[in-house]
Design a protein around this motif. Structure first.
Motif, PDB file in Angstrom:
ATOM      1  N   GLY A 253       0.828  -1.189   0.000  1.00  0.00           N
ATOM      2  CA  GLY A 253       0.000   0.000   0.000  1.00  0.00           C
ATOM      3  C   GLY A 253       0.866   1.243   0.000  1.00  0.00           C
ATOM      4  O   GLY A 253       0.594   2.220  -0.677  1.00  0.00           O
TER       5      GLY A 253
ATOM      6  N   ALA B  13      -5.418  -3.607  -7.449  1.00  0.00           N
ATOM      7  CA  ALA B  13      -5.337  -4.560  -8.556  1.00  0.00           C
ATOM      8  C   ALA B  13      -4.057  -5.393  -8.464  1.00  0.00           C
ATOM      9  O   ALA B  13      -4.081  -6.608  -8.604  1.00  0.00           O
ATOM     10  CB  ALA B  13      -5.395  -3.815  -9.884  1.00  0.00           C
ATOM     11  N   LEU B  14      -2.935  -4.717  -8.227  1.00  0.00           N
ATOM     12  CA  LEU B  14      -1.668  -5.443  -8.149  1.00  0.00           C
ATOM     13  C   LEU B  14      -1.587  -6.281  -6.891  1.00  0.00           C
ATOM     14  O   LEU B  14      -0.983  -7.344  -6.889  1.00  0.00           O
ATOM     15  CB  LEU B  14      -0.503  -4.447  -8.158  1.00  0.00           C
ATOM     16  CG  LEU B  14      -0.077  -3.936  -9.523  1.00  0.00           C
ATOM     17  CD1 LEU B  14       1.041  -2.920  -9.368  1.00  0.00           C
ATOM     18  CD2 LEU B  14       0.366  -5.078 -10.408  1.00  0.00           C
TER      19      LEU B  14
ATOM     20  N   LEU C  33      -3.604  -8.153  -5.572  1.00  0.00           N
ATOM     21  CA  LEU C  33      -4.122  -9.502  -5.742  1.00  0.00           C
ATOM     22  C   LEU C  33      -3.016 -10.463  -6.163  1.00  0.00           C
ATOM     23  O   LEU C  33      -3.121 -11.663  -5.969  1.00  0.00           O
ATOM     24  CB  LEU C  33      -5.228  -9.517  -6.797  1.00  0.00           C
ATOM     25  CG  LEU C  33      -6.527  -8.824  -6.429  1.00  0.00           C
ATOM     26  CD1 LEU C  33      -7.508  -8.889  -7.573  1.00  0.00           C
ATOM     27  CD2 LEU C  33      -7.133  -9.451  -5.196  1.00  0.00           C
ATOM     28  N   TRP C  34      -1.949  -9.958  -6.770  1.00  0.00           N
ATOM     29  CA  TRP C  34      -0.872 -10.808  -7.272  1.00  0.00           C
ATOM     30  C   TRP C  34       0.269 -10.925  -6.285  1.00  0.00           C
ATOM     31  O   TRP C  34       1.174 -11.726  -6.486  1.00  0.00           O
ATOM     32  CB  TRP C  34      -0.358 -10.277  -8.608  1.00  0.00           C
ATOM     33  CG  TRP C  34      -1.388 -10.426  -9.660  1.00  0.00           C
ATOM     34  CD1 TRP C  34      -2.306  -9.491 -10.044  1.00  0.00           C
ATOM     35  CD2 TRP C  34      -1.649 -11.592 -10.454  1.00  0.00           C
ATOM     36  NE1 TRP C  34      -3.117 -10.010 -11.020  1.00  0.00           N
ATOM     37  CE2 TRP C  34      -2.731 -11.287 -11.297  1.00  0.00           C
ATOM     38  CE3 TRP C  34      -1.062 -12.862 -10.533  1.00  0.00           C
ATOM     39  CZ2 TRP C  34      -3.243 -12.202 -12.200  1.00  0.00           C
ATOM     40  CZ3 TRP C  34      -1.575 -13.770 -11.433  1.00  0.00           C
ATOM     41  CH2 TRP C  34      -2.661 -13.438 -12.257  1.00  0.00           C
TER      42      TRP C  34
ATOM     43  N   LEU D  42       0.475 -11.988  -3.092  1.00  0.00           N
ATOM     44  CA  LEU D  42       0.579 -13.245  -2.354  1.00  0.00           C
ATOM     45  C   LEU D  42       0.994 -14.406  -3.259  1.00  0.00           C
ATOM     46  O   LEU D  42       1.956 -15.107  -2.944  1.00  0.00           O
ATOM     47  CB  LEU D  42      -0.741 -13.530  -1.629  1.00  0.00           C
ATOM     48  CG  LEU D  42      -0.705 -14.695  -0.653  1.00  0.00           C
ATOM     49  CD1 LEU D  42      -1.656 -14.435   0.494  1.00  0.00           C
ATOM     50  CD2 LEU D  42      -1.062 -16.001  -1.316  1.00  0.00           C
ATOM     51  N   PRO D  43       0.321 -14.612  -4.410  1.00  0.00           N
ATOM     52  CA  PRO D  43       0.749 -15.732  -5.248  1.00  0.00           C
ATOM     53  C   PRO D  43       2.188 -15.591  -5.750  1.00  0.00           C
ATOM     54  O   PRO D  43       2.922 -16.585  -5.793  1.00  0.00           O
ATOM     55  CB  PRO D  43      -0.252 -15.721  -6.415  1.00  0.00           C
ATOM     56  CG  PRO D  43      -1.086 -14.526  -6.254  1.00  0.00           C
ATOM     57  CD  PRO D  43      -0.948 -14.032  -4.872  1.00  0.00           C
TER      58      PRO D  43
ATOM     59  N   PHE E 172       2.654   1.526  -3.668  1.00  0.00           N
ATOM     60  CA  PHE E 172       1.901   1.716  -4.894  1.00  0.00           C
ATOM     61  C   PHE E 172       0.641   2.542  -4.719  1.00  0.00           C
ATOM     62  O   PHE E 172      -0.015   2.861  -5.698  1.00  0.00           O
ATOM     63  CB  PHE E 172       1.539   0.360  -5.502  1.00  0.00           C
ATOM     64  CG  PHE E 172       2.750  -0.418  -5.896  1.00  0.00           C
ATOM     65  CD1 PHE E 172       3.562   0.020  -6.924  1.00  0.00           C
ATOM     66  CD2 PHE E 172       3.095  -1.561  -5.225  1.00  0.00           C
ATOM     67  CE1 PHE E 172       4.685  -0.681  -7.275  1.00  0.00           C
ATOM     68  CE2 PHE E 172       4.216  -2.278  -5.575  1.00  0.00           C
ATOM     69  CZ  PHE E 172       5.017  -1.841  -6.604  1.00  0.00           C
ATOM     70  N   GLY E 173       0.307   2.875  -3.469  1.00  0.00           N
ATOM     71  CA  GLY E 173      -0.863   3.709  -3.256  1.00  0.00           C
ATOM     72  C   GLY E 173      -2.108   3.094  -3.849  1.00  0.00           C
ATOM     73  O   GLY E 173      -2.375   1.915  -3.645  1.00  0.00           O
ATOM     74  N   PRO E 174      -2.869   3.896  -4.603  1.00  0.00           N
ATOM     75  CA  PRO E 174      -4.171   3.445  -5.067  1.00  0.00           C
ATOM     76  C   PRO E 174      -4.099   2.207  -5.976  1.00  0.00           C
ATOM     77  O   PRO E 174      -5.060   1.458  -6.069  1.00  0.00           O
ATOM     78  CB  PRO E 174      -4.718   4.639  -5.840  1.00  0.00           C
ATOM     79  CG  PRO E 174      -3.717   5.718  -5.746  1.00  0.00           C
ATOM     80  CD  PRO E 174      -2.546   5.265  -4.993  1.00  0.00           C
ATOM     81  N   GLN E 175      -2.988   2.028  -6.681  1.00  0.00           N
ATOM     82  CA  GLN E 175      -2.921   0.891  -7.596  1.00  0.00           C
ATOM     83  C   GLN E 175      -2.789  -0.433  -6.845  1.00  0.00           C
ATOM     84  O   GLN E 175      -2.877  -1.486  -7.441  1.00  0.00           O
ATOM     85  CB  GLN E 175      -1.720   1.004  -8.540  1.00  0.00           C
ATOM     86  CG  GLN E 175      -1.957   1.925  -9.706  1.00  0.00           C
ATOM     87  CD  GLN E 175      -1.341   3.288  -9.441  1.00  0.00           C
ATOM     88  OE1 GLN E 175      -1.129   3.661  -8.297  1.00  0.00           O
ATOM     89  NE2 GLN E 175      -1.060   4.019 -10.485  1.00  0.00           N
TER      90      GLN E 175
END
Lengths: 313, 376
Positions: free
Chosen positions: B147, B156-157, B159-160, B162-163, B150-153
Motif C-alpha cells: 500500500g 489490482a496489483l 491480488l498478485w 501473495l501468489p 503503490f498507493g491506489p494501484q
C-alpha cells in the motif's frame, strides 16, 4: 487502513508490465456487460445480502430487515438476523454461495475478504456497495448513511437520533476526573492474552467511554507477555461477555500470569459487555457507549438514554 | 541448470534410449484404456463442476450462456445470473482445480518414484512449506509495504502479491535444496530428503514467528489460507496456471520410463542407460515449479499428491507410464469434485477445499495402509 497513508514513493517506478497485466481487459471473457450491472444499486423491494455485523444492524434500523436474504456469521443482532442463511466468516467469502442467493444488492464491510473472492464477486457484475467499518464518534451515523444510500432510503432521522443519544453522554463523561486505564482482552489464549492496540474498535470504545487504553505503540490485537502487562498497569480488564464466560470467569482471568500482577487483579476489576453493543459502532453505538461508561465509572451519574427501536433485540 | 533441464525432458520423451524394464507380467492394462478411462472421468468431473453447485443453473440458462459466448444470440436478462455463475465463477475455478489436481498428483507420483517411498509427497521436500512461509509473510507485511509503495494501484496489483511471493518462496526452497542435496555434482537422494525435512522444520518455525507477529485478523487470514481454497479463482490466473502448473506437470510425463528403471536402484537404472543425475534434477525442479505455483494459486491442498498415485497403482499396477498420466487425470478429477463439494456442502457458506481433500483422503489412506499392511 494503513494503506491510506499518503505515500508517493515509487509510484513512477511502478512495474509497468505487472500493471498492464492486471489492467488488461480480462474476462468475463466472452461475456458482455451483464444486464444487472446496469441496474441502479438500490433495492427498494429487492433481495439484499449484508456482510458485517454493524451494517446488518443498520439495515434493520432503517426498517429494511425484511429485504435481507443472508448475513455473515458475525451478524448476530437483532434476533431476526439469526434466522437468515449464513454465508460464513466474512474473511472467507463464498462467491458462488452469495450468487446463489440471487441478490439485487450486496452490502459489504470493507473488512470483508479475501480480496480475491471480492474481485470474483465484482466480476460477476452483482451490484455491490462496500462501506467503511469505522469506530468512534460519528462512525455509526456514517454507516447508517452509507446503508441508507445503498438501499435508497433516508437514513437521516435514525442517524440524527443516534447522534443525539451519543451527545447526551458528552458532558457527563467530560466532567469525570477519573480516567481508568482499561485493558481490553479479546481472549485469554492460554496464557498470552490477546489485547487491543491502537486503531482497534476496542481502543475507540474505551476512549469514548472515558477510559484510557494503556497500550501504545502497536496496532491491532496482539498477544501480551506477562512483563508488558505489568508495565501497562491496567486498572480494569475489559472483555466481551462470551469471552469472559469461555475463559471461566474473573477467577480464571486473574489466574493468568500476565494479568495476575496488574492493579486490576488487586482490585478484582474485570468487566464484560456484549461485543456487538460495545464494539460494533452501529445504530446501538450510543447505548454501547453508555453501558461501557457505566461499567468503567460505577459512581458517575450518567443520564439514561431513551429506548430506540433498534436497541431492542 | 536451465540448459540441462529441457533436453533431458525432451530427450527422454521421443527417442527413449533407455529400454525400460518391462516388469509388468501378464496382460498389462493398455495405456490407451487407462487414458480413455481417466479422460472420461475428468470430462465428467469438469462437466459436473461446471453445471452443479448451490447456484442452480437451468439448462436454458446454460444454452443461453453458450449461445451468447459463441456470439450467436444476445444474453436474455433473465439468464444474467446463470451466465455470471457459469462464466465468471465456475469456469475459471474448474479449470484451475483441474490443473492444480493434475500438477499435485504428478509431483506426488514423481516424488514417490524418486524417493522409492510410498509416503513421499510434494510437501516432503519443504517446497509447499517455503511457499507457505512467503505467503504468510505477504499476509503479514504485504498490506503496509505494498500500500505504501503503490498507493491506489495496490488494489489490482495487490491480488498478485501473495501468489507471486508464494511461488518465489517455493522456488527459493528448491534452489536451497538442490545446493544442499548435491555434493561434487552428484545429487544424493537421502541427503535431499533429510535437507527437505530440515527445511520443512525451518520454514515451519519462521511461519510460526510470523504468526506470532501477526495481529488477530492476519492470523485468521493465515489460518484460512493454509486450509486451501479456490474461491479466488479468476480468469487472469488461468493462463498463468497453464504455464506454471500444467506445463511442468506435462513435462514430468517423459520421466515415467526412467523412473521405472529407478526401481532397480540408482546404479541399476544407470546400467539401463538412464542419466540418473539429470533425472533427479529434472524431477525435483519440475515438481517444485508445479507445486509452488499450485500453492500460490490455492493455498495448501493436502492429500491429492499423496493418495492419488496410490489409487492409480492399486487399479493399474506400478508401471509409471500408466501411473503418471493416470494420476494426473484422477488428481484433476478429484480436485474438481472436492471443490464442487467445498462450494456445495455448506452453502451458502463455503468449506476450505483442503479440508475436503484431507477429510476424504486421510481415512482412505488409513484404509489403504491396513489393507496393504505388507507394503513396507
Amino acid at each position: 487502513m494503513t494503506g491510506q497513508r499518503p505515500h508517493g514513493i515509487g509510484r513512477r517506478g511502478l512495474p509497468a508490465a505487472a500493471a498492464a497485466w492486471t489492467a488488461l481487459p480480462w474476462p468475463p471473457l466472452p461475456w458482455p456487460p451483464l444486464p444487472w450491472a446496469t441496474r441502479p444499486a438500490r433495492a427498494a423491494a429487492g433481495r439484499v445480502v449484508c456482510i458485517g455485523a454493524a451494517l446488518t444492524e443498520c439495515v434493520f434500523a432503517l426498517g429494511e430487515g425484511p429485504h435481507l436474504v443472508a448475513r455473515d456469521s458475525s451478524s448476530r443482532f437483532p434476533a431476526a438476523a439469526l434466522a437468515l442463511p449464513d454465508i460464513g466468516y466474512m474473511r472467507a467469502l463464498p462467491p458462488e454461495g452469495i450468487a446463489s442467493l440471487s441478490p439485487d444488492l450486496v452490502i459489504l464491510s470493507e473488512e470483508a475478504g479475501p480480496a480475491e473472492a471480492v474481485a470474483v464477486l465484482r466480476a460477476t457484475g452483482l451490484p455491490m456497495r462496500t462501506l467503511p467499518d469505522g469506530a468512534g464518534p460519528g462512525a455509526a451515523e456514517a454507516k447508517l448513511r452509507g446503508v441508507g444510500a445503498a438501499l435508497g432510503r433516508d437514513a437521516e432521522p435514525v442517524a440524527r437520533q443516534v447522534a443525539a443519544d451519543w451527545a447526551m453522554l458528552d458532558a457527563p463523561l467530560a466532567g469525570l476526573r477519573a480516567r481508568p486505564r482499561v485493558l481490553f482482552v479479546l481472549s485469554l489464549a492460554r496464557g498470552a492474552p490477546l489485547v487491543s492496540g491502537e486503531g482497534t474498535h476496542a481502543d475507540a470504545a474505551i476512549a469514548a467511554a472515558g477510559g484510557v487504553n494503556p497500550v501504545r505503540g502497536w496496532r491491532g490485537y496482539r498477544p501480551l507477555s506477562a512483563e508488558s502487562a505489568a508495565t501497562l498497569a491496567p486498572d480494569v480488564i475489559l472483555m466481551m461477555d462470551f469471552a469472559l464466560q469461555e475463559a471461566g470467569g474473573a477467577a480464571a482471568v486473574f489466574a493468568t500470569p500476565a494479568l495476575a500482577v496488574t492493579p486490576a487483579a488487586r482490585a478484582g476489576r474485570v468487566v464484560a459487555l456484549d461485543g456487538g453493543l460495545m464494539l460494533g459502532f452501529g445504530p446501538r453505538a450510543a447505548h454501547g457507549r453508555r453501558a461501557l461508561a457505566a461499567l468503567l465509572h460505577p459512581d458517575a451519574a450518567l443520564p439514561p438514554l431513551p429506548e430506540r427501536p433498534w436497541t431492542a433485540a | 541448470m536451465d540448459g540441462g533441464v529441457r533436453p533431458a525432458a525432451g530427450g527422454a520423451a521421443a527417442p527413449a534410449p533407455a529400454p525400460g524394464p518391462d516388469r509388468t507380467a501378464g496382460a498389462p492394462p493398455s495405456a490407451t484404456r487407462v487414458l480413455a478411462l481417466g479422460g472420461l472421468l475428468l470430462a465428467a468431473a469438469m462437466l459436473a463442476g461446471l453445471l452443479l453447485g448451490p447456484a442452480a443453473v437451468t439448462a436454458r440458462g446454460l444454452l443461453a450462456t453458450l449461445l451468447d459466448a459463441a456470439g450467436l444470440a444476445p444474453l436474455p436478462a433473465e439468464h444474467a445470473r446463470d451466465a455470471a455463475v457459469l462464466g465468471v465463477i465456475r469456469a475459471p475455478r474448474v479449470l484451475l482445480a483441474a490443473m492444480l489436481g493434475a500438477g499435485l498428483a504428478a509431483a506426488g507420483t514423481v516424488m514417490q518414484g524418486l524417493f522409492r517411498n510410498p509416503l513421499a509427497d510434494p510437501a516432503l521436500l519443504g517446497i509447499s512449506a517455503g511457499a507457505a512461509l512467503a505467503a504468510v509473510a505477504a499476509i503479514v507485511f504485504g498490506h503496509g509495504l505494498f500500500g505504501g509503495l503503490f498507493g491506489p494501484q495496490a488494489g489490482a496489483l495487490g491480488l498478485w502479491l501473495l501468489p507471486v511471493a508464494a511461488f518465489a518462496g517455493g522456488l527459493a526452497i528448491t534452489f536451497a535444496l538442490s545446493r544442499l542435496g548435491t555434493r561434487a555434482g552428484v545429487t544424493s537422494v537421502p541427503l535431499l530428503l533429510l535437507s527437505g525435512v530440515a527445511l520443512n522444520a525451518l520454514c515451519g518455525a519462521l511461519t510460526g514467528l510470523l504468526i506470532f507477529m501477526a495481529d488477530e485478523r492476519q492470523a485468521r487470514d493465515i489460518t484460512f489460507w493454509t486450509l486451501g481454497s479456490l474461491a479466488g479463482a479468476r480468469w487472469p490466473q488461468v493462463p498463468v496456471a497453464l504455464a506454471l502448473v500444467l506445463l511442468p506437470a506435462l513435462l514430468l510425463l517423459p520421466l515415467a520410463r526412467p523412473l521405472n528403471a529407478l526401481v532397480l536402484g540408482e546404479s541399476g537404472a544407470f546400467h539401463l542407460g538412464v542419466d540418473v543425475e539429470r533425472l533427479k534434477r529434472v524431477a525435483v525442479v519440475l515438481s517444485a515449479v508445479t507445486v509452488a505455483a499450485g500453492v500460490a494459486a490455492a493455498g495448501l491442498v493436502g492429500f491429492v499428491g499423496l493418495v492419488v498415485p496410490h489409487l492409480v497403482r492399486l487399479a493399474f499396477g506400478a508401471d509409471n507410464r500408466l501411473v503418471l498420466p493416470g494420476s494426473m487425470l484422477l488428481g484433476a478429477s478429484l480436485l474438481v469434485l472436492a471443490d464442487l463439494a467445498a462450494r456445495w456442502l455448506a452453502a451458502p457458506a463455503e468449506l476450505p477445499v483442503g479440508v475436503v481433500t484431507a477429510l476424504l483422503g486421510a481415512p482412505f489412506f488409513l484404509w489403504l495402509l491396513r489393507r496393504r499392511a505388507g507394503l513396507a
